[in-house]
Design a protein around this motif. Structure first.
Motif, PDB file in Angstrom:
ATOM      1  N   UNK A  48      40.298  51.128  33.222  1.00 62.43           N
ATOM      2  CA  UNK A  48      40.998  50.112  32.443  1.00 62.43           C
ATOM      3  C   UNK A  48      42.249  49.694  33.197  1.00 62.43           C
ATOM      4  N   UNK A  49      42.730  48.550  32.831  1.00 63.28           N
ATOM      5  CA  UNK A  49      43.883  47.991  33.544  1.00 63.28           C
ATOM      6  C   UNK A  49      44.787  47.321  32.507  1.00 63.28           C
ATOM      7  N   UNK A  50      46.083  47.645  32.582  1.00 61.10           N
ATOM      8  CA  UNK A  50      47.028  47.057  31.633  1.00 61.10           C
ATOM      9  C   UNK A  50      47.704  45.833  32.236  1.00 61.10           C
ATOM     10  N   UNK A  51      47.729  44.763  31.466  1.00 64.02           N
ATOM     11  CA  UNK A  51      48.478  43.561  31.855  1.00 64.02           C
ATOM     12  C   UNK A  51      49.866  43.637  31.212  1.00 64.02           C
ATOM     13  N   UNK A  52      50.653  42.632  31.491  1.00 65.68           N
ATOM     14  CA  UNK A  52      52.006  42.603  30.921  1.00 65.68           C
ATOM     15  C   UNK A  52      52.084  41.759  29.655  1.00 65.68           C
ATOM     16  N   UNK A  53      50.937  41.492  29.071  1.00 64.58           N
ATOM     17  CA  UNK A  53      50.926  40.723  27.832  1.00 64.58           C
ATOM     18  C   UNK A  53      49.531  40.757  27.254  1.00 64.58           C
ATOM     19  N   UNK A  54      49.368  40.230  26.049  1.00 61.73           N
ATOM     20  CA  UNK A  54      48.055  40.229  25.408  1.00 61.73           C
ATOM     21  C   UNK A  54      47.009  39.484  26.244  1.00 61.73           C
ATOM     22  N   UNK A  55      45.810  40.052  26.303  1.00 63.73           N
ATOM     23  CA  UNK A  55      44.684  39.381  26.977  1.00 63.73           C
ATOM     24  C   UNK A  55      43.848  38.770  25.859  1.00 63.73           C
ATOM     25  N   UNK A  56      44.003  37.484  25.662  1.00 65.48           N
ATOM     26  CA  UNK A  56      43.405  36.849  24.475  1.00 65.48           C
ATOM     27  C   UNK A  56      42.149  36.049  24.808  1.00 65.48           C
ATOM     28  N   UNK A  57      42.032  35.608  26.040  1.00 61.02           N
ATOM     29  CA  UNK A  57      40.897  34.750  26.396  1.00 61.02           C
ATOM     30  C   UNK A  57      39.844  35.554  27.131  1.00 61.02           C
ATOM     31  N   UNK A  58      38.589  35.166  27.010  1.00 57.61           N
ATOM     32  CA  UNK A  58      37.527  35.899  27.698  1.00 57.61           C
ATOM     33  C   UNK A  58      37.729  35.949  29.213  1.00 57.61           C
ATOM     34  N   UNK A  59      37.205  37.005  29.808  1.00 61.99           N
ATOM     35  CA  UNK A  59      37.332  37.233  31.238  1.00 61.99           C
ATOM     36  C   UNK A  59      36.255  36.439  31.980  1.00 61.99           C
ATOM     37  N   UNK A  60      36.332  36.494  33.296  1.00 63.79           N
ATOM     38  CA  UNK A  60      35.260  35.928  34.123  1.00 63.79           C
ATOM     39  C   UNK A  60      35.073  36.822  35.337  1.00 63.79           C
ATOM     40  N   UNK A  61      33.853  36.810  35.877  1.00 62.92           N
ATOM     41  CA  UNK A  61      33.550  37.623  37.064  1.00 62.92           C
ATOM     42  C   UNK A  61      32.988  36.722  38.142  1.00 62.92           C
ATOM     43  N   UNK A  62      33.308  37.085  39.363  1.00 63.72           N
ATOM     44  CA  UNK A  62      32.788  36.309  40.489  1.00 63.72           C
ATOM     45  C   UNK A  62      32.891  37.156  41.752  1.00 63.72           C
ATOM     46  N   UNK A  63      31.781  37.366  42.388  1.00 66.36           N
ATOM     47  CA  UNK A  63      31.774  37.996  43.704  1.00 66.36           C
ATOM     48  C   UNK A  63      32.522  39.338  43.718  1.00 66.36           C
ATOM     49  N   UNK A  64      32.176  40.185  42.780  1.00 63.55           N
ATOM     50  CA  UNK A  64      32.757  41.528  42.766  1.00 63.55           C
ATOM     51  C   UNK A  64      34.174  41.602  42.252  1.00 63.55           C
ATOM     52  N   UNK A  65      34.623  40.528  41.635  1.00 60.15           N
ATOM     53  CA  UNK A  65      35.991  40.523  41.108  1.00 60.15           C
ATOM     54  C   UNK A  65      35.983  40.077  39.644  1.00 60.15           C
ATOM     55  N   UNK A  66      37.009  40.550  38.957  1.00 62.36           N
ATOM     56  CA  UNK A  66      37.181  40.200  37.552  1.00 62.36           C
ATOM     57  C   UNK A  66      38.461  39.383  37.430  1.00 62.36           C
ATOM     58  N   UNK A  67      38.420  38.354  36.616  1.00 66.89           N
ATOM     59  CA  UNK A  67      39.572  37.464  36.458  1.00 66.89           C
ATOM     60  C   UNK A  67      39.914  37.343  34.976  1.00 66.89           C
ATOM     61  N   UNK A  68      41.196  37.247  34.729  1.00 65.63           N
ATOM     62  CA  UNK A  68      41.607  36.985  33.347  1.00 65.63           C
ATOM     63  C   UNK A  68      43.015  36.437  33.330  1.00 65.63           C
ATOM     64  N   UNK A  69      43.355  35.816  32.206  1.00 68.02           N
ATOM     65  CA  UNK A  69      44.724  35.343  31.998  1.00 68.02           C
ATOM     66  C   UNK A  69      45.332  36.108  30.842  1.00 68.02           C
ATOM     67  N   UNK A  70      46.636  36.013  30.771  1.00 66.03           N
ATOM     68  CA  UNK A  70      47.343  36.754  29.722  1.00 66.03           C
ATOM     69  C   UNK A  70      48.476  35.895  29.178  1.00 66.03           C
ATOM     70  N   UNK A  71      48.920  36.274  28.013  1.00 64.79           N
ATOM     71  CA  UNK A  71      50.092  35.598  27.441  1.00 64.79           C
ATOM     72  C   UNK A  71      51.336  35.838  28.282  1.00 64.79           C
ATOM     73  N   UNK A  72      51.247  36.726  29.272  1.00 63.31           N
ATOM     74  CA  UNK A  72      52.408  36.921  30.140  1.00 63.31           C
ATOM     75  C   UNK A  72      52.561  35.794  31.157  1.00 63.31           C
ATOM     76  N   UNK A  73      51.631  34.827  31.135  1.00 71.13           N
ATOM     77  CA  UNK A  73      51.759  33.656  32.004  1.00 71.13           C
ATOM     78  C   UNK A  73      51.092  33.822  33.355  1.00 71.13           C
ATOM     79  N   UNK A  74      50.331  34.896  33.533  1.00 69.42           N
ATOM     80  CA  UNK A  74      49.725  35.177  34.839  1.00 69.42           C
ATOM     81  C   UNK A  74      48.200  35.080  34.777  1.00 69.42           C
ATOM     82  N   UNK A  75      47.630  34.844  35.955  1.00 69.71           N
ATOM     83  CA  UNK A  75      46.202  34.980  36.161  1.00 69.71           C
ATOM     84  C   UNK A  75      45.999  36.197  37.053  1.00 69.71           C
ATOM     85  N   UNK A  76      45.128  37.095  36.619  1.00 75.45           N
ATOM     86  CA  UNK A  76      44.900  38.348  37.328  1.00 75.45           C
ATOM     87  C   UNK A  76      43.529  38.350  37.990  1.00 75.45           C
TER      88      UNK A  76
END
Lengths: 1221, 262
Positions: free
Chosen positions: A98-126
């Motif tokens: 598991x991985x903690x972001x600096x804010x709520x993860x409210x939107x669904x994630x996405x995967x591509x080429x062995x990587x996971x992507x998500x955005x957070x209310x902290x204003x970042x894309x991970x």
């Protein structure tokens, strides 16, 4: 589409993003086994969605349940309450990482080429490595680190709720959900996170809002993005999506106004059309090319398989999308798919309240049921991937089905630990400060017991800053494992120079460690402390403590007390913010000034907090119930059967009390039979317009000690701190059937005993569209009773000849003023019929303590409104014209009396709307202004020519009245709007939400309060929420100045190239946008020659400038020349101008890539001008000033490229020695 | 290098600041009249005769601001028709022949022509047919209109409240307020827009001051406030409101800016 490598009889596919792919088709080619068995399940907790009200929750469903994706044999899911992403093994259900972001993860994630992507209310894309959960890259989508309270969490001022979509290794996402704060839409390289394109500045577009009225507010990205061919469909939260070119980022359309009462975050598409949410699970069909609606709403959330569409619902219907974008039904089958429907290979999986049904599709015949799974849980989401069928239920459970028949599937349960720790330190702190609720800031986390105690022994929402990254991870793990959600305690990294915190939000700040706080940060910490007894508790080591105390003392703070106890020092932010004011009664105060004395709130404004309370606690919008009242940091607002208090600095509900009879009292007054509580999602017209408190007045008053609330024949006193019912007063009269008027002056309570009835007039409703607008029996009280507001002792009373019109009962300087007369319409009617007005109409001046009549005016009695200026001792007699007011309340006359002598000062026949606002020595109405001292219209100087103009402003569509504070007039104008009283600015928009239909934009306590007074509204405004705004000098705003040039010589003027609207600078130059985009064209002729023309605009926050990033954030490129007509007068002579040119490199060109010469009036003034070379970087303003430029009827600038193309942001012309002030 | 020149000319004086359309013009162009409802109450199934009868009625009123509906009501002695406006009963008719010319009559045609010709309004003076009562008001009306700068665009029409030919029109006027039927006094109705009747001046209320106030209202700028709370009762009439002539009030105001008021 990602292919997965697992070996299986059938080919397996990932489900790499929400609803499978960038079309959100919910259709995978993977063929699952015919028979499926539960393999394992894990239950976390039900999700609490981000928004508070039923309509919002239906329109934006992105975080109401878990939304897993699948890639490489793993399930990935985001948590909106624990701010984390979890990877589960799809075969065993075991957590892999598991991985903690600096804010709520409210939107669904996405995967591509062995990587996971998500955005957070902290204003970042991970971006994380899918195998290990280790971060690969992290990109800030927000323009800065500033934070605010959003939906009860400390998050980025620009939360990233652009639910990312991936196509061809490009990620599309966005930050910010309020256009007024700027919106930031991105295409990122999925491998590196580097920006491919960024769209800024679109949020400020001047477009038609619902009701076809314009404001500076474009799409507010919120929800899962979708791609239809080369169109990026940016989910607009509550509205239809906007389309952007996937290659360039250019906005193609946003049909906000045209869409009517529909829209929502759900969108799915093929390459030709898209479906967008309507209500419940219904969608409408739109043309992807244009955004035009093709077919309205009969379609349940569909599965899209090329041109074959399968609609969910009570039945499943298959349809074929024809060439002309029409739908032909192929078949319908009576299988329920009321909660989800997906397609995997040749199987449709349908979920409803009973479970899952699998249907095999066959060519030329109806599908047949091949598998069924009964479930007691409500399955709301299905996913088919990697050989498994995954079901997500509404209680927070994820179930995984496979082809192995397992006797005893693994059942996992997330930890439900309870902290039972007691902390003596917390006990001491709460005893010393008295603070146990609200928001808490903590600096330094060494003492875990303290943190545990804060969670266990208080109800505080705690945000803890720690300098050690590893420790943060440990603390997040620790509290997560104990079942403590992040809304109770969250941990953020302290990095120099420190966090950028919102003002006023922290009820208690614990400084356990000195992280080398400098004066700026300590000032920020102090500013983040809540007024009215917010605490800063310094608990550091002794040496650090002294340093900090000295630093605080050195700041020479006002409104502060400091105490020390047992090695701790408590700094208390006492009382109100300096320069603030309150707002009580329906019109600001008992004097009906319609003005707050608050001096703190001025333009520009930015959001302090949003969300966190519900409009279900507020009366329906069109009933025009009493407006909110604000005093001592509390906002008091009325519901149908309740009254509640909210913290103006956080939106937190402080208390709510229900009163049984309140509902009866409000019936047919503030709401009626047209209000439909049962169907909050029905877009039908809900609650017709009523005069409500416009005519009846308020039924409650907020004071420092109590809320006085009329309930039947009683006046209840609620403790304003707790809402507890302290006592009830009655009139003591046996004849009291109802209480009408209510007002408070100093220690006195004024009550209206029974409503006046005007017999013989009631049935005269035939002429009116709405008979409610003739119910005069609620506008006046038969008798006024004045009592001690603390004891209820009756002091005196007076009975009216006709009735004391509620809107005229006011007080000031020891006097009570009131009109005793017929309502306006009845007088008009009598006059129309040639009948005399009945005797007894009068304007009374009474000694408010004794009831002695000081003056009784019987001549010139008209209207229904009195207002009083204590400063000028003037009493204003008028009417109260506004929308949704009783018929007959036209504003056509005002009289001002000297309240000391009773002499009439002036008597004017003037047309006006709005209850007259008394603003120092001025009167403001809707669009106009008058001198309070003379009644003459206000004038101002034409900002461009210096001519004298009548002062006026224009307001776009909106119910509710204009209200004033020291610096602003606030009102609804499509979105929220304001007039800056300090300068000629025009009508400014605060775009991105719908302010109340009842008056709700109230400045008080240092904030512009905008409680969500829109209950029952179905319009697709970008946001429907409560929020508060504060002065943010660096924030941007735009206006429609409505400026029209007379043709006289231009003396001072700015041309803001490609800006979205107008704005006046500190030196009083009115900057008008060119080309015209934001409202009325100025009529100043401007001619340009171009080559390789382009327009570019960024958000001003992205440009470095001391004062005017809003000029340099936009530009026209490829200009060769620009000519402005300076005068249309025949006798124009040459004169000298100072010319200021504004540049900024907005295209990321490097030194030497853009070089050009500049000529003014054919004289070269800049040679080989290189912006980046001058500025030292891109996105930084360069201003070049030239004096003594001679010009007559026209002014011309030429830009001659030397290398690359030209670019220019703004031109300012100031006639020398006559600059307008 | 080839230069491609693009010229953009910002047009001067494109839009005006506020809504300067006058009330009378705005209402004629924009305010759709509210619909009446003609209900046929019956307790028996329709005979062929009744079907034909109602079909004829529907045909007669099809282009007017009215809808027809059948209402099955078991507690009535015999069928009847009832005319409603904004859910209020205006009239009841026991015989279908009473409905002849419900939506059209010579005077209404004439008034509509005046409105479509760009006139400000039509002043309809509803007489009692008692000269002692009628004459004074009529004189005041004519004197005031003649003295008004807008007099040329305000036709005055006299109508007897006992007119058989205009009985439906009179009935509708007397329904503008609930008690007018029992007031036996001359009344002055301002008709404007798409046949909207303002509340009347009556008896001593027919004064120069009140008539000028009515004219003031119709010649004022149309504010949102007025649009929201538009006064008046729509008179039933066959809809013919497309392409009216330009409002004549604008020419008068253009030539006499001092008459402008907001």
């Amino acid at each position: 589409m990602s292919l997965i490598s697992q070996i299986c009889v059938c080919q397996q596919y990932d489900w790499p993003m929400w609803r499978y792919d960038h079309n959100r088709s919910a259709s995978t080619p993977e063929q699952l086994p015919d028979q499926l068995y539960l393999q394992w399940q894990v239950t976390f907790s039900p999700r609490i969605p981000v928004w508070d009200d039923p309509l919002n929750q239906n329109l934006m469903q992105f975080d109401r349940i878990f939304e897993p994706i699948v890639a490489g044999g793993r399930i990935f899911v985001g948590f909106n309450d624990q701010d984390k992403v979890v990877a589960l093994d799809i075969n065993s259900g075991k957590e892999i990482w598991h991985y903690y972001a600096d804010g709520p993860v409210r939107l669904p994630l996405a995967a591509n080429d062995g990587k996971i992507y998500f955005t957070s209310d902290d204003g970042y894309c991970y971006c994380l490595d899918a195998g290990t959960g280790k971060p690969v890259w992290k990109v800030r989508l927000a323009p800065a680190e500033n934070k605010l309270l959003g939906n009860k969490r400390l998050i980025s001022m620009w939360p990233a709720r652009g639910g990312l979509v991936i196509k061809d290794d490009v990620i599309y996402t966005a930050a910010s959900i309020f256009p007024m704060m700027g919106t930031f839409i991105y295409a990122l390289d999925a491998g590196t996170g580097k920006t491919i394109w960024e769209n800024e500045g679109t949020g400020s577009n001047y477009i038609l809002q619902p009701h076809r009225s314009p404001a500076f507010a474009d799409v507010a990205p919120q929800g899962c993005f979708t791609i239809s061919a080369n169109r990026l469909l940016v989910a607009g939260g509550r509205s239809v999506p906007a389309a952007f070119d996937t290659e360039t980022g250019e906005e193609l359309y946003y049909q906000l106004a045209a869409s009517g009462k529909t829209g929502g975050a759900f969108t799915c598409s093929n390459d030709r059309v898209f479906f967008n949410h309507h209500r419940e699970r219904l969608t409408a069909l739109y043309d992807s090319e244009t955004g035009n609606r093709l077919l309205p709403y009969p379609f349940g959330y569909p599965v899209i398989d090329g041109n074959t569409i399968y609609f969910s619902g009570e039945n499943i219907t298959a349809a074929l999308l024809q060439d002309k974008k029409r739908l032909d039904t192929l078949w319908t089958i009576g299988i329920r798919a009321t909660t989800d429907l997906i397609k995997a290979g040749s199987i449709l999986y349908a979920a409803d309240s009973s479970g899952i049904t699998a249907l095999r599709l066959a060519r030329n015949k109806k599908p047949e049921v091949v598998w069924k799974h009964n479930s007691e849980k409500i399955i709301d989401r299905l996913i088919a991937s990697n050989g498994k069928l995954i079901a997500v239920t509404n209680d927070g459970t994820i179930q995984v089905f496979g082809d192995n028949s397992i006797a005893k599937p693994e059942i996992y349960q997330s930890p439900k630990g309870i902290l039972k720790v007691r902390s003596k330190a917390v006990k001491r702190i709460t005893r010393a400060t008295g603070t146990t609720e609200g928001y808490a800031l903590v600096f330094g986390t060494d003492d875990v017991n303290l943190l545990e105690g804060l969670v266990a022994q208080t109800s505080l929402s705690i945000i803890a800053y720690e300098r050690d990254r590893d420790r943060i991870e440990w603390l997040r793990e620790y509290f997560d494992n104990h079942g403590v959600k992040a809304d109770r305690i969250s941990f953020l990294l302290f990095e120099n120079p420190g966090p950028v915190l919102p003002k006023y939000f922290s009820s208690i700040t614990l400084i356990n460690r000195n992280y080398g706080f400098d004066a700026d940060l300590l000032n920020m910490i102090f500013e983040s402390t809540r007024p009215y007894n917010g605490k800063i508790v310094i608990r550091t080591r002794r040496d650090e403590l002294k340093t900090l105390i000295d630093a605080f003392r050195g700041m020479k703070l006002t409104g502060v007390s400091m105490t020390s106890k047992k090695g701790s020092v408590i700094i208390t932010r006492t009382g109100a913010l300096e320069g603030t004011g309150s707002w009580t009664h329906n019109y600001g105060d008992i004097a009906n000034t319609v003005k707050s004395d608050d001096k703190l709130v001025k333009a520009p404004l930015g959001i302090l907090w949003f969300g966190g309370n519900s409009n279900l606690d507020v009366l329906p919008r069109h009933g025009h119930g009493p407006g909110e009242q604000v005093i001592d940091g509390r906002l008091i607002i009325e519901g149908i059967s309740s009254i509640s208090a909210r913290d103006v600095y956080t939106g937190r509900v402080l208390w709510k009390r229900d009163f049984e009879k309140l509902m009866d009292d409000s019936w047919l007054v503030y709401y009626d039979e047209t209000y439909d509580e049962e169907n909050p999602l029905d877009p039908k017209y809900n609650q017709v317009h009523l005069p409500g408190s416009n005519a009846r007045g308020t039924n409650f008053i907020a004071t420092k000690e109590f809320v006085y609330l009329i309930e039947g024949t009683r006046c209840n006193l609620l403790d304003i701190r707790t809402g507890e019912l302290v006592r009830s007063f009655t009139t003591g009269n046996e004849n009291t059937e109802e209480l009408g008027y209510i007002g408070v002056y100093e220690d006195l309570l004024i009550l209206g005993n029974n409503f006046s009835e005007f017999p013989g007039m009631e049935n005269d409703s035939l002429r009116l569209k709405n008979p409610k607008f003739t119910d005069y029996n609620l506008t006046a009280s038969r008798e006024l009773i004045v009592m001690d507001r603390f004891t209820g002792k009756k002091l005196w009373s007076i009975t009216g000849n006709h009735g004391f019109i509620h809107n005229s009962v006011i007080a000031g300087d020891g006097k009570l003023f009131c009109l005793d007369k017929l309502p306006q319409y009845l007088e008009t009617k009598l006059r129309r019929r040639g009948e005399s007005l009945p005797a007894g109409s009068r304007l009374l001046h009474l000694d408010i303590r004794t009831g002695k009549v000081l003056s009784e005016v019987t001549g010139d009695i008209f209207g229904t409104w009195l207002g009083y200026s204590s400063e000028h001792k003037l009493l204003l007699q008028a009417t109260r014209p506004s929308r949704d007011m009783l018929n007959g309340e036209e504003g056509s006359r005002m009289i001002a009396y000297d309240a000391v002598t009773g002499q009439k000062i002036w008597d004017k026949a003037v047309k006006y709307a709005n209850p007259p606002i008394i603003h120092n020595d001025r009167i403001y109405t809707n669009g106009e202004g008058f001198s309070l001292l003379t009644g003459d219209p206000l004038v101002e100087k034409d900002p461009v020519t210096g001519e004298v103009l009548k002062w006026s402003f224009k307001r776009e569509y909106g119910c509710g009245i204009v209200a004033a504070s020291e610096h602003l007039l606030t009102f609804r104008s499509a979105s929220a709007g304001f007039i800056n009283l300090e300068t000629f600015d025009g009508t400014a928009s605060l775009g991105g939400w719908k302010p109340g239909c009842s008056t709700s934009l109230i400045v008080a306590d240092g904030v512009l309060n905008s409680p969500d007074y829109t209950r029952t509204c179905q319009c697709p405004y970008q946001n429907q929420t409560s929020l508060a705004l504060v002065y943010m000098p660096w924030m941007t705003y735009w206006t429609n100045s409505n400026y029209l040039w007379s043709g006289r010589r231009i003396r001072q003027f700015g041309l803001n190239l490609n800006a979205p609207g107008d704005r006046t600078a500190d030196n009083n130059t009115l900057w008008i946008e060119f080309p015209n985009a934001g409202g009325t064209a100025s009529g100043i002729p401007v001619t340009i020659d171009t080559s390789g023309y382009f327009e570019i605009r960024k958000e001003p926050i992205s440009v470095i400038s001391e004062n005017t990033p809003w000029i340099s954030a936009s530009a026209m490129g490829g200009l060769r020349s620009l000519e402005v007509t300076l005068s249309k007068e025949d006798d124009t002579t040459e004169t000298s101008y100072s010319v200021n040119l504004y540049f900024s490199e907005l295209e990321n060109k490097q030194t030497g890539e853009r070089v050009f010469n500049v000529r003014l009036q054919n004289e070269q003034v800049l040679e080989n001008f290189d912006i980046v070379s001058e500025a030292g970087r891109c996105d930084k303003e360069v201003v070049r000033k030239f004096a003594g430029i001679k010009a007559g009827k026209t002014f011309r600038i030429d830009l001659i490229p030397v290398k690359g193309n030209t670019i220019l942001s703004g031109i300012e012309l100031i006639q020398e020695s006559v600059a307008l002030k | 290098m080839r230069l491609l020149f693009l010229k953009i000319l910002a047009a001067a004086g494109i839009a005006s600041l506020a809504c300067t359309t006058k009330v009378s013009e705005w209402v004629l162009l924009n305010a759709l009249p509210d619909e009446y409802t003609l209900a046929y109450y019956h307790k028996e199934p329709f005979s062929q005769t009744i079907k034909q009868q109602n079909s004829d009625i529907i045909n007669d009123i099809k282009s007017a601001n009215i809808q027809f509906k059948n209402v099955l009501k078991t507690d009535i002695d015999k069928p009847y028709y009832a005319l409603f406006y904004r859910n209020r009963l205006f009239s009841r008719y026991n015989d279908h022949r009473e409905l002849d010319n419900l939506a059209v009559s010579p005077l209404r045609e004439k008034i509509a022509r005046e409105l479509m010709a760009g006139k400000l309004c039509v002043m309809v003076y509803l007489k009692t047919d008692i000269p002692e009562k009628d004459d004074k008001g009529l004189q005041i009306l004519k004197r005031t209109v003649n003295g008004s700068p807008f007099g040329n665009i305000i036709p005055v029409i006299e109508l007897s409240r006992n007119s058989a030919e205009e009985k439906h029109f009179v009935s509708m006027l007397l329904n503008v307020e609930s008690d007018l039927k029992v007031i036996d006094e001359p009344m002055l109705f301002g008709i404007f827009g798409r046949f909207k009747a303002l509340e009347p001046l009556l008896a001593k209320g027919i004064s120069e001051e009140n008539i000028n106030l009515m004219i003031d209202f119709l010649t004022a700028d149309c504010s949102c406030l007025i649009k929201d709370n538009l006064p008046g009762t729509d008179i039933l009439f066959t809809n013919r409101w497309e392409n009216p002539a330009p409002a004549l009030v604008n020419k008068i105001l253009d030539e006499n800016p001092l008459l402008l008021h907001h």
